[in-house]
Design a protein around this motif. Structure first.
Motif, PDB file in Angstrom:
ATOM      1  N   ASP A  11     -36.447   7.252  30.553  1.00 19.63           N
ATOM      2  CA  ASP A  11     -35.587   8.419  30.657  1.00 19.63           C
ATOM      3  C   ASP A  11     -35.856   9.162  31.956  1.00 19.63           C
ATOM      4  N   THR A  14     -34.513   7.038  35.072  1.00 20.11           N
ATOM      5  CA  THR A  14     -33.055   6.976  35.178  1.00 20.11           C
ATOM      6  C   THR A  14     -32.476   8.328  35.577  1.00 20.11           C
ATOM      7  N   LYS A  15     -33.031   9.409  35.036  1.00 23.89           N
ATOM      8  CA  LYS A  15     -32.546  10.733  35.415  1.00 23.89           C
ATOM      9  C   LYS A  15     -32.777  10.989  36.894  1.00 23.89           C
ATOM     10  N   VAL A  18     -30.619   8.104  39.025  1.00 24.14           N
ATOM     11  CA  VAL A  18     -29.177   8.289  38.917  1.00 24.14           C
ATOM     12  C   VAL A  18     -28.764   9.654  39.419  1.00 24.14           C
ATOM     13  N   LYS A  22     -25.973  10.538  42.245  1.00 25.80           N
ATOM     14  CA  LYS A  22     -24.734  10.909  41.563  1.00 25.80           C
ATOM     15  C   LYS A  22     -23.749  11.620  42.487  1.00 25.80           C
ATOM     16  N   THR A 169     -27.440   1.631  39.428  1.00 23.10           N
ATOM     17  CA  THR A 169     -26.437   2.510  40.018  1.00 23.10           C
ATOM     18  C   THR A 169     -25.402   1.741  40.833  1.00 23.10           C
ATOM     19  N   THR A 187     -24.137  10.978  35.219  1.00 20.62           N
ATOM     20  CA  THR A 187     -24.691  11.445  33.940  1.00 20.62           C
ATOM     21  C   THR A 187     -24.297  10.510  32.806  1.00 20.62           C
ATOM     22  N   HIS A 190     -26.315   7.379  33.021  1.00 23.35           N
ATOM     23  CA  HIS A 190     -27.662   7.615  32.521  1.00 23.35           C
ATOM     24  C   HIS A 190     -27.699   7.576  30.992  1.00 23.35           C
ATOM     25  N   GLN A 191     -26.726   8.221  30.352  1.00 23.28           N
ATOM     26  CA  GLN A 191     -26.677   8.220  28.887  1.00 23.28           C
ATOM     27  C   GLN A 191     -26.490   6.801  28.356  1.00 23.28           C
ATOM     28  N   SER A 194     -29.775   4.817  28.677  1.00 28.12           N
ATOM     29  CA  SER A 194     -30.751   5.213  27.662  1.00 28.12           C
ATOM     30  C   SER A 194     -30.422   4.605  26.313  1.00 28.12           C
TER      31      SER A 194
END
Length: 358
Positions: A11, A14-15, A18, A22, A169, A187, A190-191, A194
């Motif tokens: 998590d 990736t946050k 990404v 973004k 990405t 975003t 990313h979701q 996960s």
């Protein structure tokens, strides 16, 4: 290279990764949308849709329809040339004639065939309604996330199906990163990452920059041809399976094991509600009938067509019976073994009267 890092670490990376790209990716995409030349995501040569793809999940058609609508609002009486859209978006692998025909086949545009070529189109009333539907879908967060998961996993399999690590990405720059004509955001990616990692469809690889790899389960999901949700929610072998379909008027589950089916029929003809529930039961059963890959895809597509037709408000009995006959042909074929196939075939014959006996 370390595999199997914790979900918290996944998590975190990736946050960070990404999130860092973004803003720049989205700005760049708006200025000059990039495209990775990968023949995936259900696209046939020339930019055409495959039989199983919907407008909202297509690489180009949703964007094209919205583009036509923008011109239509400014000059309602004039035709617009699809070639301008292809050139404006630098779609080197798209054939404007094919794109125009795809929209015309769906009744969304009218082609001016008296002009040179077949790329001058005008939005129909059905097209206006479809545009509004696309705009509504753009606001549907759940639908956007489902598309992102499905499109990303398919892209990952097509791009790195050998389980080699890849920068997730990069997906943002592909044709699958659009839904209903709108871009998938960092975003949302990313979701999706996960969720896919949580269900062991992908795994995070501890590299710099951070990468992911498809797992055997993820590859199996991509090969099955269904959605990520269908794959995750399918019953495990040996589990009891229950199909809840209204109320039963006959003992169609006789001599069967490990599942229960309750059914109802309309003696005056086809009952659309019963047909919808039948289609859902068929789609639910597809992964556990032990069908060959191609048959699973065909079986699922037929069930989806049956459901859509039954839910349309004015279902065509001929179409339902034709698709139902194809379903029964698969269920009664030698590739299906066990009582479940026989029960489903029997129930299909009850809900869709006039079919050959199971």
């Amino acid at each position: 290279m370390a595999r199997g890092i914790s979900s918290r670490d996944f998590d975190k990376f990736t946050k960070a990764y990404v999130g860092g790209l973004k803003k720049s990716l989205e700005q760049a995409a708006r200025r000059n949308p990039p495209r990775v030349q990968i023949q995936a995501e259900g696209i046939t040569p020339g930019g055409a849709l495959s039989n199983s793809e919907t407008i909202e999940s297509s690489a180009y058609l949703a964007q094209l329809l919205l583009w036509i609508d923008a011109h239509h609002q400014q000059r309602p009486a004039l035709y617009v040339d699809v070639t301008e859209f292809v050139e404006e978006h630098q779609l080197q692998d798209a054939d404007p004639t094919v794109l125009a025909l795809q929209l015309e086949q769906r009744g969304l545009v009218k082609i001016a065939r008296d002009m040179t070529g077949a790329t001058d189109v005008h939005l129909t009333d059905e097209g206006v309604v479809a545009v509004q539907r696309l705009k509504n879908l753009q606001k549907d967060r759940a639908a956007r996330l489902r598309h992102t998961m499905d499109a990303f996993l398919r892209w990952l399999y097509d791009t790195a199906g050998d389980q080699r690590p890849i920068n997730p990405t990069l997906f943002i720059a592909t044709r699958g990163s659009f839904f209903a004509g709108a871009e998938i955001t960092g975003t949302e990616l990313h979701q999706a990452l996960s969720y896919l990692a949580e269900h062991d469809l992908i795994e995070a690889i501890d590299t710099a920059p951070a990468t992911v790899a498809i797992t055997p389960r993820g590859a199996s999901c991509a090969l099955a041809g269904g959605s990520v949700q269908d794959h995750i929610n399918q019953p495990k072998p040996g589990d009891n399976v229950t199909f809840h379909i209204g109320e039963n008027t006959g003992n169609i589950a006789a001599n069967s094991r490990d599942f229960t089916m309750n059914a109802t029929t309309n003696k005056d003809g086809i009952d659309p509600a019963a047909v919808v529930m039948l289609a859902r039961a068929l789609r639910q059963a597809a992964p556990i009938l032990q069908l060959p890959e191609d048959d699973v895809i065909e079986f699922t597509q037929l069930a989806t067509r049956i459901e859509a037709e039954a839910a349309s408000g004015s279902p065509d009995p001929g179409r339902l019976q034709r698709w139902g006959a194809s379903i029964m042909g698969i269920l009664n074929s030698p590739v299906v073994s066990g009582a479940l196939g026989s029960v489903l075939a029997a129930y299909t014959g009850i809900v869709l009267p006039g079919l050959p006996p199971a």
